[in-house]
Scaffold this active site. Structure first.
Site, PDB file in Angstrom:
ATOM      1  N   LYS A  46       0.863  -1.194   0.000  1.00 25.20           N
ATOM      2  CA  LYS A  46       0.000   0.000   0.000  1.00 25.20           C
ATOM      3  C   LYS A  46       0.887   1.227   0.000  1.00 25.20           C
ATOM      4  O   LYS A  46       2.008   1.191   0.506  1.00 25.20           O
ATOM      5  CB  LYS A  46      -0.860   0.022   1.266  1.00 25.20           C
ATOM      6  CG  LYS A  46      -2.056   0.928   1.153  1.00 25.20           C
ATOM      7  CD  LYS A  46      -3.146   0.196   0.447  1.00 25.20           C
ATOM      8  CE  LYS A  46      -4.445   0.934   0.411  1.00 25.20           C
ATOM      9  NZ  LYS A  46      -5.519  -0.003  -0.011  1.00 25.20           N
TER      10      LYS A  46
ATOM     11  N   GLY B 161     -18.108   7.994  -2.906  1.00 26.27           N
ATOM     12  CA  GLY B 161     -17.008   8.133  -3.869  1.00 26.27           C
ATOM     13  C   GLY B 161     -17.124   7.014  -4.891  1.00 26.27           C
ATOM     14  O   GLY B 161     -18.231   6.535  -5.176  1.00 26.27           O
ATOM     15  N   ASN B 162     -16.021   6.550  -5.421  1.00 26.03           N
ATOM     16  CA  ASN B 162     -16.048   5.489  -6.441  1.00 26.03           C
ATOM     17  C   ASN B 162     -16.787   4.252  -5.913  1.00 26.03           C
ATOM     18  O   ASN B 162     -17.705   3.750  -6.557  1.00 26.03           O
ATOM     19  CB  ASN B 162     -14.607   5.141  -6.847  1.00 26.03           C
ATOM     20  CG  ASN B 162     -14.544   3.895  -7.721  1.00 26.03           C
ATOM     21  OD1 ASN B 162     -14.516   2.776  -7.214  1.00 26.03           O
ATOM     22  ND2 ASN B 162     -14.573   4.071  -9.018  1.00 26.03           N
TER      23      ASN B 162
HETATM   24  N1  GLU Z   1      -7.238   0.211  -3.493  1.00 24.15           N
HETATM   25  C1  GLU Z   1      -7.971  -0.988  -3.770  1.00 24.15           C
HETATM   26  C2  GLU Z   1      -8.016  -1.900  -2.557  1.00 24.15           C
HETATM   27  O1  GLU Z   1      -7.832  -1.464  -1.458  1.00 24.15           O
HETATM   28  C3  GLU Z   1      -7.477  -1.691  -5.014  1.00 24.15           C
HETATM   29  C4  GLU Z   1      -6.068  -2.182  -4.952  1.00 24.15           C
HETATM   30  C5  GLU Z   1      -5.537  -2.695  -6.275  1.00 24.15           C
HETATM   31  O2  GLU Z   1      -6.287  -2.800  -7.212  1.00 24.15           O
HETATM   32  O3  GLU Z   1      -4.348  -2.982  -6.314  1.00 24.15           O
HETATM   33  O4  GLU Z   1      -8.317  -3.046  -2.652  1.00 24.15           O
END
Ligand code: GLU
Length: 366
Positions: A50, A167-168
Site C-alpha cells: 500500500k 465516492g467510487n
Molecule cells: N485500493 C484498492 C483496494 O484497497 C485496489 C487495490 C488494487 O487494485 O491494487 O483493494
C-alpha cells in the site's frame, strides 16, 4: 509519502496509493497487510502493498496534483514494476493520477510499462469495468450472502440499505443495488449524510454529484420521482439508522467500541478497508450482527486490477461485459471459500476469510 510492501510469496506486491491529509505510516502498514490477505483470498497471483501521500487532494490545483503524483513515482521507482509491485488507485486517487504515474514511470524506464499500474484510464490502456469493479464485486458478494443467509438476520424482501461514502466505491454499489431493487435510503460524503425513507433515486444523485462534485443536500430525489427537502444529518448518525444492511464505504475505524451498540443493521458489508475496529467487531458479534469483511466484500477492486494487468501485459482488450463476468466469477468463488471455511471451523465471516487467506500465504512459505 510512503510505500509499504508487506508480503510477496504469492506474486508481485499489489495495492493502491491513497492521497489523504491524515495518512500515516502505521495506517499504510495495516492497509498493506490487508492487501496480502485480500489478494490471497481472491485467488490472485499477488502479494500485498500500500502507498500513501499525506496531502489533501481537494486543496491542490490540477498542476500540483500532477506534480505530487510524478514526484511520488520518482521516489519509489526502484521498488515498483509490472513483476515487482503494481500500484492502483485508492482513497483520494483516480485514473488521472494513475495515468500521470504510469507516464512518469515510462519516462524513467525509457519504455512504456502500462502493466506497472492498474486503474488507468481507458485511453491510457486501462480496462473496461475497472472503475465500477469494487462496487460491483461488493454487490455480487451481498447477493451471494443473501442467498444463504441465516434466518436469524430477518432481512426484508426489499432490503433497506444505508451507505457511508459516495465516492467510487459507494456510488457504484449504490447504483447496482438500486437497479436490482434494493432500497437505498441514506448516503453520505465527507460533508454529511442525507436520508429519504422512501428510497433515493441513485442515478439522479450520482449524476448531480458528477456535475457539481458534491452531493446536493437541497433535494433528496426520492425514487417516486418527487424532489423534496431531505433529512440531513451527520455521517455518524447514518450508522445508527434502522436499516437491514449498513455499508461503510469511506474510511477505516468508523464503527467503534463507542457506537457499535447503536448499530441497528443486521448485516455490515465492509466496502471500505478496515471500517470496523476490533472492539466493535466483538460487540457486533455478541449482538448477532453479521460483518462481511473488507478482504472479501471489496476484493472486486483488486480482481478488476488483475484483469487489467493481464490485458496490459498482453496488449489485448476485453469488453466491460467480459470483464464484469470474470469479476463476478472470482467473487462467487471467494465467497464460497469463505462460506465453506465458516462452516468447517464454526467461526464468524471475518475469521473464516482469514483462515483461508492466511493458510494460502503460509503454505507457500513452507
Ligand atoms: N485500493 C484498492 C483496494 O484497497 C485496489 C487495490 C488494487 O487494485 O491494487 O483493494
Amino acid at each position: 509519502g510512503w510505500r509499504v510492501q508487506h508480503n510477496n510469496v504469492l506474486g508481485p506486491y499489489k495495492g493502491g496509493i491513497r492521497f489523504h491529509p491524515a495518512s500515516n505510516l502505521d495506517e499504510v502498514k495495516a492497509l498493506a497487510a490487508l492487501m496480502t490477505w485480500k489478494t490471497s483470498l481472491m485467488g490472485l497471483p499477488y502479494g500485498g502493498a500500500k502507498g500513501a501521500v499525506r496531502v489533501n487532494p481537494h486543496e491542490l490545483s490540477e498542476r500540483e496534483l500532477e506534480a505530487v503524483s510524478r514526484a511520488y513515482i520518482r521516489a519509489v521507482k526502484d521498488h515498483i514494476g509490472p513483476d515487482r509491485d503494481i500500484p492502483a488507485p485508492d482513497v483520494g486517487t483516480n485514473a488521472q493520477v494513475m495515468d500521470w504515474m504510469a507516464d512518469e514511470y515510462g519516462k524513467l524506464t525509457v519504455k512504456p510499462e502500462p502493466a506497472a499500474f492498474t486503474g488507468k484510464s481507458i485511453e491510457k490502456g486501462g480496462s473496461q469495468g475497472r472503475e465500477p469493479a469494487t462496487g460491483f464485486g461488493g454487490f455480487v458478494v451481498l447477493r451471494e450472502f443473501l442467498k444463504i443467509q441465516d434466518t436469524r438476520y430477518k432481512i426484508r424482501d426489499t432490503p433497506i440499505i444505508a451507505i457511508q461514502g459516495f465516492g467510487n466505491v459507494g456510488s457504484y454499489i449504490a447504483k447496482y443495488l438500486s437497479k436490482d431493487g434494493f432500497r437505498v435510503v441514506a448516503v453520505s460524503d465527507s460533508k454529511g449524510a442525507l436520508y429519504e425513507p422512501e428510497g433515493i433515486n441513485i442515478e439522479k444523485l450520482a449524476h448531480e454529484k458528477e456535475m457539481r462534485g458534491i452531493i446536493d443536500r437541497g433535494l433528496c430525489y426520492a425514487v417516486s420521482g418527487h424532489g423534496r427537502p431531505c433529512q440531513t444529518f451527520s455521517n455518524e448518525d447514518l450508522l445508527t439508522l434502522p436499516v437491514d444492511i449498513l455499508i461503510p464505504a469511506a474510511l477505516e475505524g468508523v464503527i467503534t467500541g463507542k457506537n457499535a451498540a447503536g448499530i441497528r443493521a443486521k448485516v455490515v458489508l465492509e466496502m471500505a478497508n478496515g471500517p470496523v475496529t476490533p472492539e466493535a467487531d466483538t460487540i457486533l458479534e455478541k449482538r448477532g450482527v453479521a460483518v462481511i469483511p473488507d478482504i472479501l466484500a471489496n476484493g472486486g477492486g483488486v480482481v478488476g486490477s488483475y484483469f487489467e494487468w493481464i490485458q496490459s501485459l498482453d496488449q489485448k482488450y476485453w469488453s466491460e461485459e467480459v470483464v464484469l463476468g470474470k469479476i463476478e466469477e472470482k467473487m462467487k468463488e471467494a465467497f464460497a471459500r469463505v462460506a465453506e471455511a465458516k462452516k468447517e471451523y464454526n467461526v464468524n465471516w471475518r475469521e473464516a476469510a482469514y483462515v483461508y487467506a492466511i493458510n494460502r500465504v503460509a503454505n507457500s512459505m513452507i
